[in-house]
Design an enzyme around this catalytic site. Structure first.
Site, PDB file in Angstrom:
ATOM      1  CG  ASP A  67       4.872  -0.781 -16.031  1.00  0.00           C
ATOM      2  OD1 ASP A  67       3.757  -0.976 -16.538  1.00  0.00           O
ATOM      3  OD2 ASP A  67       5.029  -0.074 -15.028  1.00  0.00           O
ATOM      4  CG  ASP A 136       7.206   1.533  -3.546  1.00  0.00           C
ATOM      5  OD1 ASP A 136       6.563   2.145  -4.439  1.00  0.00           O
ATOM      6  OD2 ASP A 136       7.795   0.459  -3.760  1.00  0.00           O
ATOM      7  CG  HIS A 138       6.199   1.862  -7.762  1.00  0.00           C
ATOM      8  ND1 HIS A 138       5.722   1.087  -6.725  1.00  0.00           N
ATOM      9  CD2 HIS A 138       5.236   1.800  -8.723  1.00  0.00           C
ATOM     10  CE1 HIS A 138       4.546   0.582  -7.047  1.00  0.00           C
ATOM     11  NE2 HIS A 138       4.228   1.006  -8.267  1.00  0.00           N
ATOM     12  CD  GLU A 143       8.995  -1.397  -6.721  1.00  0.00           C
ATOM     13  OE1 GLU A 143       8.700  -0.392  -6.036  1.00  0.00           O
ATOM     14  OE2 GLU A 143       8.224  -2.354  -6.857  1.00  0.00           O
TER      15      GLU A 143
END
Length: 236
Positions: A67, A136, A138, A143
């Site tokens: 990313d 979370d 990810h 996400e």
């Protein structure tokens, strides 16, 4: 799934580096899927040490990163291209033209995603994909959502991700609000997946991801379906 619990960040990093090194030793032109953030820094340091000892040769290796922030080019010291150059590439003999990071500064980000997926496909996929995991759940910047996104795509970063990454910036306001990230298809097509996580604050999400239900609300949980995944976790 091979779940390994160790008692220190150093042991996690050493073991992760050994696994990646074995891939390179067994296939000189391996395609390495790489990650950024604090978790893999020790792994990269160990790989550099192995290279300096003459144990590894990266000249035929290709790397593909997960990313990049939207709006940051490779000269920005918070970009992931800069991170990879600074923390790994400049210290080994990898051909920089064979190191790929999504371009978050192009005008047509959808076309960039399509091009990135095609490039990974043309390479035959990654031989090993290194991952971290967010609080979370990810992986990459995939996400929590109502569904798993297949292709490389632009994502709006969750507030928890922005908060977690703000430690790398002067202030929280400087953290980009969007990123372009490899989607689940390319991640799941990796021949081998290696996920590393450290810190007591990661214990709950690691348990949810690998011992709970498979759900896009915990993106890493999809890795339970992968045929060859190793998780290395250290509470320290």
């Amino acid at each position: 799934m091979n779940f390994i619990k160790v008692d220190s960040y150093e042991k996690m990093s050493n073991l992760a580096a050994d696994i990646i090194a074995d891939v390179v030793k067994n296939k000189s032109n391996a395609v390495l899927g790489l990650a950024t953030g604090s978790s893999p820094l020790g792994t990269y340091a160990r790989l550099i040490e192995k290279y300096n000892r003459g144990e590894l040769d990266f000249k035929e290796v290709t790397s593909v990163n997960l990313d990049e922030y939207v709006g940051l080019d490779g000269s920005n010291d918070q970009s992931y291209r800069y991170f990879m150059n600074k923390n790994l590439f400049q210290y080994i003999n990898i051909n920089i033209e064979k190191t790929f990071v999504p371009n978050g500064c192009v005008e047509d980000l959808d076309a960039e995603g399509e091009s990135y997926d095609k490039m990974i496909e043309d390479l035959g996929g990654t031989d090993i994909q290194l991952l971290g995991i967010g609080l979370d759940g990810h992986i990459g910047f995939n996400e929590p959502d109502e569904f798993f996104t297949k292709e490389t795509h632009v994502v709006k970063l969750d507030e928890s991700t922005i908060e977690a990454n703000s430690r790398f910036f002067q202030s929280k306001d400087e953290v980009p609000k969007q990123a372009i990230t490899m989607g689940m298809y390319s991640i799941m097509q990796a021949k081998k997946v290696l996920l590393i996580a450290n810190g007591k604050n990661k214990k709950e999400i690691v348990e949810k991801a690998f011992f709970g239900p498979i759900t896009p609300m915990v993106p890493a949980s999809i890795l339970q379906l992968h045929k060859d995944v190793t998780v290395i976790y250290s509470e320290n």
